[in-house]
Each structure stands twice: as C-alpha cells, then as structure tokens.
Design an enzyme around this catalytic site. Structure first.
Site, PDB file in Angstrom:
ATOM      1  N   HIS A  17      45.222 -44.176  98.162  1.00  0.00           N
ATOM      2  CA  HIS A  17      46.626 -44.239  97.768  1.00  0.00           C
ATOM      3  C   HIS A  17      47.498 -44.444  99.006  1.00  0.00           C
ATOM      4  CE1 HIS A  17      47.102 -40.187  99.199  1.00  0.00           C
ATOM      5  NE2 HIS A  17      46.284 -39.678  98.275  1.00  0.00           N
ATOM      6  N   HIS A  20      46.690 -42.385 102.236  1.00  0.00           N
ATOM      7  CA  HIS A  20      45.534 -42.881 103.010  1.00  0.00           C
ATOM      8  C   HIS A  20      45.914 -44.188 103.708  1.00  0.00           C
ATOM      9  CE1 HIS A  20      43.503 -40.938  99.346  1.00  0.00           C
ATOM     10  NE2 HIS A  20      43.283 -40.114 100.350  1.00  0.00           N
ATOM     11  N   CYS A 125      38.781 -20.912  98.039  1.00  0.00           N
ATOM     12  CA  CYS A 125      39.570 -21.896  97.287  1.00  0.00           C
ATOM     13  C   CYS A 125      38.757 -23.169  97.204  1.00  0.00           C
ATOM     14  CB  CYS A 125      40.914 -22.167  97.981  1.00  0.00           C
ATOM     15  SG  CYS A 125      41.785 -23.559  97.214  1.00  0.00           S
ATOM     16  N   CYS A 128      40.500 -26.308  98.745  1.00  0.00           N
ATOM     17  CA  CYS A 128      40.449 -26.380 100.222  1.00  0.00           C
ATOM     18  C   CYS A 128      39.004 -26.417 100.703  1.00  0.00           C
ATOM     19  CB  CYS A 128      41.117 -25.169 100.858  1.00  0.00           C
ATOM     20  SG  CYS A 128      42.850 -24.990 100.509  1.00  0.00           S
ATOM     21  N   CYS A 142      46.668 -19.899  96.553  1.00  0.00           N
ATOM     22  CA  CYS A 142      46.479 -20.800  97.684  1.00  0.00           C
ATOM     23  C   CYS A 142      47.767 -21.606  97.829  1.00  0.00           C
ATOM     24  CB  CYS A 142      45.306 -21.741  97.413  1.00  0.00           C
ATOM     25  SG  CYS A 142      45.362 -23.205  98.462  1.00  0.00           S
ATOM     26  N   HIS A 145      47.158 -25.356  96.741  1.00  0.00           N
ATOM     27  CA  HIS A 145      46.692 -25.716  95.392  1.00  0.00           C
ATOM     28  C   HIS A 145      47.307 -24.867  94.279  1.00  0.00           C
ATOM     29  CE1 HIS A 145      43.706 -27.447  98.149  1.00  0.00           C
ATOM     30  NE2 HIS A 145      43.756 -28.443  97.306  1.00  0.00           N
ATOM     31  N   LYS A 294      56.383 -34.703  95.298  1.00  0.00           N
ATOM     32  CA  LYS A 294      55.023 -34.733  95.833  1.00  0.00           C
ATOM     33  C   LYS A 294      54.180 -35.728  95.026  1.00  0.00           C
ATOM     34  CE  LYS A 294      51.249 -31.746  96.892  1.00  0.00           C
ATOM     35  NZ  LYS A 294      50.547 -30.534  96.740  1.00  0.00           N
ATOM     36  N   LYS A 297      48.342 -36.728  91.000  1.00  0.00           N
ATOM     37  CA  LYS A 297      47.759 -37.377  89.831  1.00  0.00           C
ATOM     38  C   LYS A 297      48.358 -36.814  88.547  1.00  0.00           C
ATOM     39  CE  LYS A 297      43.072 -38.674  89.147  1.00  0.00           C
ATOM     40  NZ  LYS A 297      41.684 -38.375  89.452  1.00  0.00           N
TER      41      LYS A 297
HETATM   42  N1  MSP Z   1      37.864 -35.382 104.101  1.00  0.00           N
HETATM   43  C1  MSP Z   1      38.934 -34.713 104.718  1.00  0.00           C
HETATM   44  C2  MSP Z   1      39.129 -35.191 106.146  1.00  0.00           C
HETATM   45  C3  MSP Z   1      37.918 -35.035 107.015  1.00  0.00           C
HETATM   46  S1  MSP Z   1      38.197 -35.679 108.601  1.00  0.00           S
HETATM   47  C4  MSP Z   1      36.924 -35.154 109.503  1.00  0.00           C
HETATM   48  C5  MSP Z   1      40.217 -34.978 103.949  1.00  0.00           C
HETATM   49  N2  MSP Z   1      40.250 -36.049 103.173  1.00  0.00           N
HETATM   50  S2  MSP Z   1      41.500 -36.539 102.293  1.00  0.00           S
HETATM   51  O1  MSP Z   1      41.033 -37.622 101.485  1.00  0.00           O
HETATM   52  O2  MSP Z   1      42.093 -35.439 101.631  1.00  0.00           O
HETATM   53  O3  MSP Z   1      42.499 -37.160 103.307  1.00  0.00           O
HETATM   54  C6  MSP Z   1      43.519 -36.432 103.910  1.00  0.00           C
HETATM   55  C7  MSP Z   1      44.309 -37.393 104.744  1.00  0.00           C
HETATM   56  O4  MSP Z   1      44.786 -38.493 103.944  1.00  0.00           O
HETATM   57  C8  MSP Z   1      45.561 -36.846 105.367  1.00  0.00           C
HETATM   58  O5  MSP Z   1      45.317 -36.096 106.532  1.00  0.00           O
HETATM   59  C9  MSP Z   1      46.327 -38.126 105.623  1.00  0.00           C
HETATM   60  O6  MSP Z   1      45.750 -38.820 106.671  1.00  0.00           O
HETATM   61  C10 MSP Z   1      46.079 -38.873 104.344  1.00  0.00           C
HETATM   62  N3  MSP Z   1      47.018 -38.471 103.297  1.00  0.00           N
HETATM   63  C11 MSP Z   1      46.686 -38.028 102.047  1.00  0.00           C
HETATM   64  N4  MSP Z   1      47.845 -37.835 101.345  1.00  0.00           N
HETATM   65  C12 MSP Z   1      48.910 -38.126 102.112  1.00  0.00           C
HETATM   66  C13 MSP Z   1      50.295 -38.192 101.884  1.00  0.00           C
HETATM   67  N5  MSP Z   1      50.865 -37.898 100.720  1.00  0.00           N
HETATM   68  N6  MSP Z   1      51.071 -38.614 102.905  1.00  0.00           N
HETATM   69  C14 MSP Z   1      50.552 -38.982 104.113  1.00  0.00           C
HETATM   70  N7  MSP Z   1      49.247 -38.937 104.342  1.00  0.00           N
HETATM   71  C15 MSP Z   1      48.401 -38.421 103.414  1.00  0.00           C
HETATM   72  O7  MSP Z   1      41.136 -34.209 104.106  1.00  0.00           O
END
Ligand code: MSP
Length: 646
Positions: A17, A20, A125, A128, A142, A145, A294, A297
């Site tokens: 999304h 990412h 959790c 997390c 949490c 969440h 925020k 989904k």
């Molecule tokens: N798998 C772990 C990371 C392991 S790294 C060794 C994880 N994955 S995640 O899919 O949840 O990705 C989190 C990351 O996605 C955030 O740190 C950021 O880079 C990005 N983002 C997810 N949602 C976001 C927003 N709403 N806004 C900005 N970035 C966000 O955590």
C-alpha cells in the site's frame, strides 16, 4: 565511496500500500541520488515471511503458508517496477541462504552465553508478535492494536539484551546521527532510561511451526524479529562476501516509527552480541494517513500504489510523496492533495516553464540552442538562483529532507518563470536590434531547464530523461554535471538541436479521460456529450458503458458498528477493498465468505456509518408476502475475480 540503503522487509500478510510504497520510493530516490554522486550503491528491500501473522493470513485464505507467502511476496516484487523502483536485491526470509545465516548467528550467540532458557509469563500481543510490558499498555490495551494482550506462560529462549543496554546508550549519545530525526533519537534514549528486559527469541513449535528452527533445540522456532533483522546482513553475503566488507560499514536503514524499537534497540544489541559493528544510521519517518484518518483495512481506505500510478502516473506519485511529507512527521494523502500538486507544481510551474521555453526556441530560433552572447542583470539572477539552489538541494537530499530539496528546485523554477515575464522574449523577437539579447534569454532558460532536469533525476527519472531528450542531450545520467551543476553553468552547447517531446504533465482532466474512453466505443463522437438520461426515460449505451461491473470474491465480512442493516464486506476485485452493503438482515457474515458477487467497481467512495464504502454489490430484491427478500447476484460458473461483466 559506498552506500547501503535498506527498507524494512514487509510482512506478507497484507498487499503493498501507500505506506510501503513511500518507504521504498524514498530508498530508491536516495540510491539514485547517491549513484549520481558517483557512489557505489546497494539498495535492498524484500519480504518478511515467518511468524503468527503470516500463518493467520494463510489460514484465512485456506492455503499452505509457503504457497501464500510465495504469492504475496511476488506481489511486492512486482509492484516496485511499476513505480520505477529498482532495488539491487530483493530478499525473502524464506530464502535458504537467509535461513542458514540466521541459524549460524543463533548458534554463535548461544555458544557465547548470550542466549539462555527460562520460564516466562508475559502479556503477548499477536499483532505486535511480541510480549508487551505493563507500562506499554494503554488502559489495558496494546497501544498499536487496541486489544488487550493475552497472558501466556511458557518456556522459551531469551537473548541477554539487558547486558548491552549501557553500551547502546553510550553509542547513541556518542553518535548524534545514529538515529534521525532527533525526535526519534530522544524517544529511544528515553526508553533506555528504564532497565531493559531480555528479549524472548523463540516460540515453541506447539504454538507456531512456521519459522526458522533453532539450531540448538528443534522444539522451537526463531522469534520473527530475530530472524527478520538479520536480513540486512544476509543480503550482503555475511560473514564472507566482499559486499559485506564494502557495504556493511555504511549501512543505513530506513523505517517508519512503528518499528523504531526493534531497529534502535533489538538490532544494535544483537549486533553487539554477534561482534558485528553497528549500522551507521537509522532514518525514521512518520506515517501516511488518508484523508486525515489512519489507513486501515477495516475502515476501507487503504491506498494501493498500482491504482495511483494508473490514475496519476509514476512521477506524479513519486514527486507528491517526497514533496508532501516532511521526513519524520505524519502526512495525509488525499486525491485533492495529489491533484493539486500535480496541477500546480508539475503541470503549471515545471510543465509550463518547459513547454513555453521549448516553444519559443522553436519559434524564434528554429529549435536550435542559441549562442549566449550577452550577459545582463537578469541572466545573473538566473545563474545565481541555480548556484544558490544546488548546495541546498544536495545537502537536503543527503539528509533525507526531500521536501526541502524539492522546495529549493521549485524556487528556481519560479525564478525562471518570472524571468520569462520580465524579459518578454516575444517583445524582443519583434525588434531586430534585440536579437542578441533574445538569444541570451533563451539560452539561459534552456540552461536552467537542463540543470532542473539533472537534479530531478533521482525523484522523477522518466520526466528528467524526457526533459533531457527534448534538450537534445542523450537523456542518460551525467554524473560529472550532476556533481557540480551550478559550476557547470554554460554546459549546454550552442547549436544543439532540440527534439520535440510531448507535454511533461498533461493536465488531469477526468471528464476528458472518460470521454476518450467513450470515444473508443462504437458510438459516433457527437453522441458522447448527449445527456445521460434521454426523454423516454431510457439511457444510452454510452451511459451504461460507464459502469465498471466486475466479478469479486468476498474474503471477509463483519457487522458495521451501531447498524443493524449494514455489513462491511472485504472483497477482492482482485485488489482488496471494502464495500458496505445493506444486507445484514438477509445474510450472516460467515455464509458470505468465498462467494463470488457482482460489484460496481467505479462508484465514488461514500461513508456509511463511519466506514468508507468503495463500490456497491448488486442484488435482486423481491417481495414475498409483503416482505422484502434480497438475493445477491453472482455468475453461473466460477470465473477469475476482476472479470468484467457487460
Ligand atoms: N516485517 C516488519 C519489518 C521487518 S524489518 C527487519 C514490518 N513489516 S510491515 O509490513 O508492517 O512494514 C512496516 C513498514 O511499512 C513501516 O516501517 C513503513 O516503512 C511502512 N509503512 C507501513 N504503513 C505505513 C504508513 N501508513 N505510512 C508510512 N509508512 C508505513 O514491520
């Protein structure tokens, strides 16, 4: 000089999304910038594929974890080229070399005495995937969440994280750039002012099988974070590879604030226990919201990068996210905001400067770069503006202040637009005695465009290449000139032939877009503008053709709070979206999962009882003994989701 930049490896329990995409666009832009500065760069991204969350997601889809992770990981890998993101390495935690590296490291840390076995009762959790401390809870929940963690008592392996607390504090204090921006450094130091607990790094196989087996006890798998963080080393061939020697000392990690703690505390202490030098920098950014809410989904407002690219184009999206977000702070996405930036900054400021300048050079000088024969006061204004922009841009780009770098470039674009107004080339063109002056003005504008194109390369690679092509340059990146674009004033050779290229950013005109779609239909052109509803109460074929009807599959259903009639259905079309339907009186949520239905996919989103509905589900309504009966529409055989209905 070398640079190693990483993104988090994303969990495969959700599809890519905007969040990412943002982190990965930043990493791509930074790596392009560093490459243009002449550095040898490695840029790594990938997917995190073990743990509870992933098993749950696979179960929801009724497939084996491996099949599930393969599918979603491919989705991430395939998304990045759509955004002109070019990683050097895409790592998966299910890769055999990663599994081997994690097991080697665990064994070493265990042999050194930093891992011990213990009984533990804690608050776990699932969201997390970790135990929370009492202090972290907000009203028993949490904080991330909003659910209470579950008390779990079990025997597990623990990493002696607490042994490294003081060394970590000293390192952060001694290296002010280790965690940036500063607010996050302070947050970590404040967290470290309390005693650190040891980290539980195993999960009994009785509870979770989908993970990397501990090398010293086959009844346990590795905790997902201990596994995931190591990806940053695996990708460089640690411990042997030459890449490890060259790139690890300059490692820079890029994350959002949600995963600050694992990166700022778990990871450095793990590295200390392994005897590996710490990474150089951790860059932490804020969260993207959507329409100030925020992204989630269940609210149904998750923004998919593929759809944004379809609607706005790659470079508009890249520019927008980098310009709009002050790195480190939260930002809000909305279609108004991106359309506004596209129309004002891109189509108007940059697009017009480019097209006006090019058109004037064609008109007055046959499309050839003129000779800069004279230097008047205004020319100095322009070259001085370029020279002022370059150091601000370079410093801001290197320090992840992309919005400021772009602001500096747009200040220059503003100056150049004013330069046209002040010099009135069209007036100069009417007076033979001003011919030399006209040439100079046109030359300065072209030269300014060349420099703007150079500095936009990391942010908008395709647009920059198009600009350079139009300027008669080969469109390839030019490291020498990039390094010192200001000092290179005058780099554009007189006599170079310009090349006609189409507008950089044609205005987004939704009506037009729809019309051009309609024009492809068999109806004659004039009919396109006919009113939707004609006299007899009939609609034209064109009006009907505007409906985007698709086959969708319901993958989740839940009641909408405080409503007796509404259900929030998550459907795949094939991308996931939420549609709110008034069918709660006729269907139980559980009987809807897996059904194929027909949806109107291009309906304007609407909020129903606080939930955004992105479409509508078709159903038949009949009257049986004075009562309504509602039956969902479907197709008479199973078809691929996303198939059109017409
Ligand atoms: N798998 C772990 C990371 C392991 S790294 C060794 C994880 N994955 S995640 O899919 O949840 O990705 C989190 C990351 O996605 C955030 O740190 C950021 O880079 C990005 N983002 C997810 N949602 C976001 C927003 N709403 N806004 C900005 N970035 C966000 O955590």
């Amino acid at each position: 000089m070398t640079t190693y930049i990483t993104t988090p490896i994303y969990y495969v329990n959700a599809q890519p999304h905007l969040g990412h995409a943002y982190t990965t666009i930043v990493a791509d832009t930074y790596s392009r910038f560093k490459r243009l500065c002449g550095e040898d760069v490695r840029f790594q991204t990938g997917t995190d594929e073990h743990g509870d969350k992933i098993v749950e997601a696979a179960e929801r889809e009724n497939v084996a974890p491996k099949e599930y992770v393969d599918r979603i990981s491919t989705m991430f890998r395939d998304t990045w080229p759509l955004l002109d993101i070019v990683p050097d390495n895409f790592i998966r935690t299910t890769d055999p070399d990663h599994i081997a590296t994690v097991r080697n490291i665990l064994q070493r840390v265990y042999d050194n005495g930093d891992i011990y076995f213990d009984e533990y009762t804690g608050l776990y959790c699932r969201g997390c995937e970790r135990f929370l401390t009492e202090k972290e809870l907000v009203e028993g929940n949490c904080p991330d969440h909003q659910v209470p963690p579950k008390e779990i008592a079990e025997q597990n392996y623990f990493f002696r994280m607490s042994n490294y607390q003081q060394r970590l504090i000293d390192h952060i204090r001694g290296n002010p750039d280790f965690i940036t921006p500063e607010r996050y450094r302070n947050e970590v130091l404040s967290f470290l002012s309390e005693p650190l607990e040891d980290l539980c790094i195993s999960r009994p196989k009785s509870r979770l099988k989908w993970g990397i087996e501990l090398p010293f006890d086959d009844k346990f798998v590795t905790y997902v974070w201990f596994d995931a963080l190591i990806n940053y080393l695996t990708g460089l061939g640690y411990p042997e590879g030459s890449d490890y020697a060259a790139f690890w000392p300059v490692a820079e990690h890029l994350v959002a604030k949600d995963i600050l703690k694992p990166h700022a505390i778990y990871w450095p202490t793990m590295l200390m226990a392994m005897g590996v030098p710490l990474y150089r920098k951790l860059h932490v950014h804020g969260y993207w919201n959507v329409d100030d809410t925020k992204m989630s989904k269940s609210i149904g407002n998750v923004v998919r990068p593929g759809l944004l690219v379809e609607e706005y184009g790659i470079d508009t999206l890249r520019y927008f996210v980098l310009r709009e977000m002050s790195f480190g702070l939260a930002s809000s996405f909305s279609s108004e905001a991106i359309t506004g930036r596209r129309n004002a900054d891109l189509a108007n400021d940059l697009g017009n400067l480019y097209s006006r300048t090019m058109a004037m050079v064609y008109k007055y000088r046959g499309g050839e770069v003129p000779e800069p024969a004279e230097s008047g006061e205004e020319d100095d204004v322009l070259s001085a503006a370029v020279k002022a922009m370059v150091p601000i841009y370079r410093e801001a780009m290197a320090e992840f202040r992309f919005h400021q770098a772009l602001q500096a470039v747009w200040d220059l674009i503003g100056t150049a637009n004013k330069y046209i107004v002040v010099n009135e080339p069209w007036t100069l063109a009417k007076d033979e005695t001003k011919a030399v002056r006209l040439e100079s003005v046109l030359y300065n504008l072209l030269e300014c465009l060349r420099i703007v194109a150079l500095v936009l390369q990391p942010v908008m690679p395709a647009t920059a290449a198009k600009m350079m092509e139009g300027l008669g340059l080969d469109g390839k990146s030019d490291t020498d000139r990039f390094l010192d674009p200001g000092g290179n004033w005058g780099g554009l050779a007189a006599g170079t032939a310009l090349k006609p290229v189409e507008a950089l950013f044609p205005r987004l005109d939704r009506k037009k877009k729809k019309e051009s779609k309609k024009e492809k239909s068999t109806a004659p052109k004039e009919k396109v503008r006919e009113p939707a509803l004609i006299d007899e109460g009939l609609i034209s074929f064109d009006t009907f053709a505007q409906l985007d009807l698709r086959v969708a599959e319901i993958v989740a259903a839940e009641p909408v709070k405080k409503s007796e009639k509404l259900l929030a259905l998550t459907v795949r079309v094939p991308e996931e979206r939420v549609i709110v339907a008034g069918i709660a009186e006729y269907y139980r949520p559980s009987e809807l999962i897996g059904r194929q239905v027909i949806v109107v996919a291009n309906l304007k989103p609407a909020k129903l009882m606080g939930v955004t509905s992105q479409g509508m589900i078709l159903a038949a309504r009949e009257q049986v003994s004075g009562k309504d009966r509602l039956v969902l529409s479907t197709v008479s055989d199973t078809v691929a989701v996303g198939s059109t209905v017409s």
